[in-house]
Enzyme design. Structure first.
Site, PDB file in Angstrom:
ATOM      1  N   TYR A   1     -15.001  -0.968   8.940  1.00 47.39           N
ATOM      2  CA  TYR A   1     -13.568  -0.625   8.971  1.00 47.39           C
ATOM      3  C   TYR A   1     -13.007  -0.819  10.384  1.00 47.39           C
ATOM      4  O   TYR A   1     -11.976  -1.477  10.574  1.00 47.39           O
ATOM      5  CB  TYR A   1     -13.391   0.825   8.503  1.00 47.39           C
ATOM      6  CG  TYR A   1     -11.999   1.390   8.709  1.00 47.39           C
ATOM      7  CD1 TYR A   1     -10.906   0.890   7.998  1.00 47.39           C
ATOM      8  CD2 TYR A   1     -11.778   2.452   9.599  1.00 47.39           C
ATOM      9  CE1 TYR A   1      -9.630   1.436   8.176  1.00 47.39           C
ATOM     10  CE2 TYR A   1     -10.511   2.992   9.776  1.00 47.39           C
ATOM     11  CZ  TYR A   1      -9.441   2.489   9.071  1.00 47.39           C
ATOM     12  OH  TYR A   1      -8.183   3.024   9.244  1.00 47.39           O
ATOM     13  N   ASP A  25      -0.984  -7.136  -5.245  1.00 46.45           N
ATOM     14  CA  ASP A  25      -2.281  -7.166  -4.561  1.00 46.45           C
ATOM     15  C   ASP A  25      -2.074  -8.048  -3.332  1.00 46.45           C
ATOM     16  O   ASP A  25      -1.709  -9.225  -3.464  1.00 46.45           O
ATOM     17  CB  ASP A  25      -3.331  -7.772  -5.505  1.00 46.45           C
ATOM     18  CG  ASP A  25      -4.721  -7.787  -4.866  1.00 46.45           C
ATOM     19  OD1 ASP A  25      -4.811  -7.790  -3.626  1.00 46.45           O
ATOM     20  OD2 ASP A  25      -5.698  -7.826  -5.627  1.00 46.45           O
ATOM     21  N   GLY A  35       0.830  -1.219   0.000  1.00 47.30           N
ATOM     22  CA  GLY A  35       0.000   0.000   0.000  1.00 47.30           C
ATOM     23  C   GLY A  35       0.856   1.257   0.000  1.00 47.30           C
ATOM     24  O   GLY A  35       0.478   2.290   0.571  1.00 47.30           O
ATOM     25  N   GLY A  91      -0.100   5.164  -0.871  1.00 48.18           N
ATOM     26  CA  GLY A  91      -1.129   5.876  -0.106  1.00 48.18           C
ATOM     27  C   GLY A  91      -0.583   7.059   0.673  1.00 48.18           C
ATOM     28  O   GLY A  91       0.594   7.442   0.547  1.00 48.18           O
ATOM     29  N   GLN A  92      -1.452   7.621   1.511  1.00 47.53           N
ATOM     30  CA  GLN A  92      -1.096   8.834   2.265  1.00 47.53           C
ATOM     31  C   GLN A  92       0.124   8.584   3.162  1.00 47.53           C
ATOM     32  O   GLN A  92       1.040   9.390   3.213  1.00 47.53           O
ATOM     33  CB  GLN A  92      -2.287   9.302   3.118  1.00 47.53           C
ATOM     34  CG  GLN A  92      -2.048  10.653   3.759  1.00 47.53           C
ATOM     35  CD  GLN A  92      -3.088  11.014   4.827  1.00 47.53           C
ATOM     36  OE1 GLN A  92      -3.913  10.184   5.205  1.00 47.53           O
ATOM     37  NE2 GLN A  92      -3.039  12.233   5.312  1.00 47.53           N
ATOM     38  N   LYS A 109     -10.178  -3.547  11.970  1.00 42.56           N
ATOM     39  CA  LYS A 109      -8.976  -3.136  12.703  1.00 42.56           C
ATOM     40  C   LYS A 109      -8.889  -3.863  14.055  1.00 42.56           C
ATOM     41  O   LYS A 109      -7.801  -4.207  14.510  1.00 42.56           O
ATOM     42  CB  LYS A 109      -8.968  -1.618  12.888  1.00 42.56           C
ATOM     43  CG  LYS A 109      -8.702  -0.861  11.593  1.00 42.56           C
ATOM     44  CD  LYS A 109      -7.279  -1.121  11.128  1.00 42.56           C
ATOM     45  CE  LYS A 109      -6.999  -0.618   9.745  1.00 42.56           C
ATOM     46  NZ  LYS A 109      -5.654  -0.973   9.274  1.00 42.56           N
ATOM     47  N   ASP A 122       2.228  -1.746  -4.512  1.00 45.22           N
ATOM     48  CA  ASP A 122       0.820  -1.312  -4.459  1.00 45.22           C
ATOM     49  C   ASP A 122       0.120  -1.932  -5.666  1.00 45.22           C
ATOM     50  O   ASP A 122       0.723  -2.716  -6.413  1.00 45.22           O
ATOM     51  CB  ASP A 122       0.729   0.230  -4.490  1.00 45.22           C
ATOM     52  CG  ASP A 122      -0.548   0.752  -3.813  1.00 45.22           C
ATOM     53  OD1 ASP A 122      -1.644   0.314  -4.229  1.00 45.22           O
ATOM     54  OD2 ASP A 122      -0.462   1.555  -2.885  1.00 45.22           O
TER      55      ASP A 122
HETATM   56  P1  NAD Z   1      -4.466   5.033   1.816  1.00 45.11           P
HETATM   57  O1  NAD Z   1      -5.868   4.725   1.456  1.00 45.11           O
HETATM   58  O2  NAD Z   1      -3.947   6.398   1.535  1.00 45.11           O
HETATM   59  O3  NAD Z   1      -3.495   3.987   1.108  1.00 45.11           O
HETATM   60  C1  NAD Z   1      -3.768   2.615   1.104  1.00 45.11           C
HETATM   61  C2  NAD Z   1      -3.094   2.008  -0.098  1.00 45.11           C
HETATM   62  O4  NAD Z   1      -3.443   0.632  -0.126  1.00 45.11           O
HETATM   63  C3  NAD Z   1      -3.564   2.624  -1.442  1.00 45.11           C
HETATM   64  O5  NAD Z   1      -2.455   3.119  -2.150  1.00 45.11           O
HETATM   65  C4  NAD Z   1      -4.236   1.462  -2.154  1.00 45.11           C
HETATM   66  O6  NAD Z   1      -3.990   1.444  -3.551  1.00 45.11           O
HETATM   67  C5  NAD Z   1      -3.588   0.258  -1.476  1.00 45.11           C
HETATM   68  N1  NAD Z   1      -4.414  -0.952  -1.563  1.00 45.11           N
HETATM   69  C6  NAD Z   1      -5.751  -1.088  -1.420  1.00 45.11           C
HETATM   70  N2  NAD Z   1      -6.123  -2.368  -1.622  1.00 45.11           N
HETATM   71  C7  NAD Z   1      -4.972  -3.053  -1.882  1.00 45.11           C
HETATM   72  C8  NAD Z   1      -4.709  -4.420  -2.162  1.00 45.11           C
HETATM   73  N3  NAD Z   1      -5.667  -5.350  -2.258  1.00 45.11           N
HETATM   74  N4  NAD Z   1      -3.412  -4.764  -2.366  1.00 45.11           N
HETATM   75  C9  NAD Z   1      -2.417  -3.846  -2.304  1.00 45.11           C
HETATM   76  N5  NAD Z   1      -2.625  -2.544  -2.068  1.00 45.11           N
HETATM   77  C10 NAD Z   1      -3.895  -2.160  -1.856  1.00 45.11           C
HETATM   78  O7  NAD Z   1      -4.274   4.660   3.341  1.00 45.11           O
HETATM   79  P2  NAD Z   1      -3.238   5.254   4.403  1.00 45.11           P
HETATM   80  O8  NAD Z   1      -3.836   6.463   4.976  1.00 45.11           O
HETATM   81  O9  NAD Z   1      -1.884   5.314   3.814  1.00 45.11           O
HETATM   82  O10 NAD Z   1      -3.344   4.118   5.529  1.00 45.11           O
HETATM   83  C11 NAD Z   1      -2.414   3.074   5.666  1.00 45.11           C
HETATM   84  C12 NAD Z   1      -2.774   2.269   6.895  1.00 45.11           C
HETATM   85  O11 NAD Z   1      -2.832   3.132   8.044  1.00 45.11           O
HETATM   86  C13 NAD Z   1      -4.147   1.587   6.838  1.00 45.11           C
HETATM   87  O12 NAD Z   1      -4.073   0.353   7.508  1.00 45.11           O
HETATM   88  C14 NAD Z   1      -5.050   2.519   7.620  1.00 45.11           C
HETATM   89  O13 NAD Z   1      -6.137   1.834   8.189  1.00 45.11           O
HETATM   90  C15 NAD Z   1      -4.108   3.010   8.687  1.00 45.11           C
HETATM   91  N6  NAD Z   1      -4.539   4.295   9.239  1.00 45.11           N
HETATM   92  C16 NAD Z   1      -4.474   5.449   8.505  1.00 45.11           C
HETATM   93  C17 NAD Z   1      -4.915   6.643   9.054  1.00 45.11           C
HETATM   94  C18 NAD Z   1      -4.871   7.943   8.296  1.00 45.11           C
HETATM   95  O14 NAD Z   1      -5.410   8.955   8.783  1.00 45.11           O
HETATM   96  N7  NAD Z   1      -4.252   7.990   7.122  1.00 45.11           N
HETATM   97  C19 NAD Z   1      -5.435   6.656  10.364  1.00 45.11           C
HETATM   98  C20 NAD Z   1      -5.530   5.459  11.057  1.00 45.11           C
HETATM   99  C21 NAD Z   1      -5.053   4.288  10.503  1.00 45.11           C
HETATM  100  C1  AKB Z   2     -10.274   7.259   8.603  1.00 44.74           C
HETATM  101  O1  AKB Z   2     -10.813   8.364   8.802  1.00 44.74           O
HETATM  102  O2  AKB Z   2     -10.858   6.269   8.148  1.00 44.74           O
HETATM  103  C2  AKB Z   2      -8.819   7.103   8.990  1.00 44.74           C
HETATM  104  C3  AKB Z   2      -8.715   6.539  10.364  1.00 44.74           C
HETATM  105  C4  AKB Z   2      -8.876   7.416  11.526  1.00 44.74           C
HETATM  106  O3  AKB Z   2      -8.544   5.359  10.522  1.00 44.74           O
HETATM  107  N1  AKB Z   2      -8.165   8.365   8.876  1.00 44.74           N
END
Ligand code: NAD
Ligand code: AKB
Length: 312
Positions: free
Chosen positions: A142, A54, A13, A16-17, A146, A39
């Protein structure tokens, strides 16, 4: 310190962000060629190795781990709350099935794993300030994935000795990559709209308070947790509460308004209000502070200044 140069790291992944920034931080530490980003599709501007993967394809994961001699997996591939609630079945498959593939492979190949959790593990019965051991009864799919992920990590540590660590991230605020479909995304979108259009329609109510964190703190926390000696980590090793700051959406809007002349925001709650209302307002991170000396650096005001300076 656990791990160091000589390791080969896989990030799932990675586009992503979080992945966009974590890959850069890991490259700085381990060297560009030792960080394998992966990714579903190629990123536009990555320097360094990349593999399409994937996480539901166990064979492909195995191939990448074996070909590159991967020793640590940062497993970020997931569907976040807003996207996940639109497609709960896919959310369960990716968030739980993907993690199962990673943990099983880690067990077989002896890899260490980083698997993030979220404040979304908490539900409406949680106190407004969530403690490390507050009840986990989420009302979103979601959040439920988790909670299951935390349980799976704990099981692989207890039963198989797989070194899995994780943080319950708050909503993360950053400027390098857009957020990927969560409820806290408004706190990033509002900056882009303020600077580009001078106005924003916010999808949660002005008085909605949520725990948030600036990405620099989240990346530092991630690396610090992975560096901590294993024997300093207690039973929360895969699910540490972590706090940055909390604010109401209206407070963020006011802070931006003080810095961006003429900025206007209206509030038009949509379905994401319900998810936000089910989460706590604040996080107590005493256990992370005690176990691995966690301490945030960015206040909300500093985050606002950084966001505007970097996006301007
Ligand atoms: P994001 O959505 O920005 O990135 C997730 C990435 O996963 C994407 O690039 C997507 O293409 C990829 N993805 C989706 N399905 C896939 C698959 N089957 N195989 C491979 N790649 C796949 O998410 P993020 O913000 O970077 O979050 C990363 C992790 O951190 C997640 O587990 C999320 O739950 C956790 N998280 C994020 C936040 C936040 O605010 N960003 C907060 C709490 C927890
Ligand atoms: C969301 O809003 O889904 C994420 C998180 C808090 O897990 N940023």
């Amino acid at each position: 310190m656990a791990g160091g140069p000589g390791e080969t790291v896989l990030v799932t992944g990675a586009n992503g962000q979080i992945g966009t920034e974590l890959v850069l931080a890991l490259q700085e530490r381990y060297g560009t060629d030792s960080v394998i980003a992966s990714d579903l599709c190629e990123p536009s501007d990555l320097q360094g190795p990349f593999e399409i993967c994937d996480v539901l394809d166990r064979g492909r994961l195995e191939e990448i781990v074996d070909d590159h001699g991967v020793t640590i997996i940062y497993h970020l591939a997931a569907l976040l709350s807003a996207t996940g609630e639109k497609n709960p079945e896919l959310c369960e498959r990716v968030n739980i099935g993907g993690l199962a593939n990673v943990l099983e492979l880690a067990k077989e190949r002896g890899c260490r794993v980083y698997s993030p959790s979220s404040i979304a593990v908490f539900g409406p019965d949680c106190p407004k300030r969530a403690m490390q051991d507050s009840p986990l009864n989420p009302t979103t799919t979601y959040g439920a994935t988790k909670v299951t992920g935390e349980d799976m990590a704990k099981y692989y540590w207890d039963a198989h000795g797989v070194d899995v660590r994780g943080i319950r991230y708050p909503g993360l605020i950053s400027w390098k990559a857009p957020p990927g479909g969560g409820t806290t995304d408004y706190a990033v979108e509002v900056f882009h709209h303020a600077l580009n259009y001078g106005s924003y329609t916010c999808f949660v109510r002005s008085e909605t308070v949520l725990p948030m964190m600036y990405m620099d703190d989240a990346i530092r926390a991630t690396l610090e947790l992975m560096d901590a000696p294993s024997d300093s980590l207690g039973p929360s090793r895969a699910c540490y509460n972590l706090a940055g700051f909390s604010f109401a959406a209206g407070e963020l809007v006011a802070a931006i308004g003080e810095r961006v002349e003429g900025f206007e925001c209206t509030f038009k709650p949509d379905v994401r209000q319900k998810y936000a209302d089910s989460w706590p307002n604040e996080i107590d991170d005493t256990v992370a502070r005690d176990d691995w000396n966690w301490k945030p650096e960015f206040s909300m005001e500093e985050m606002v200044d950084e966001m505007l300076a970097n996006l301007s």
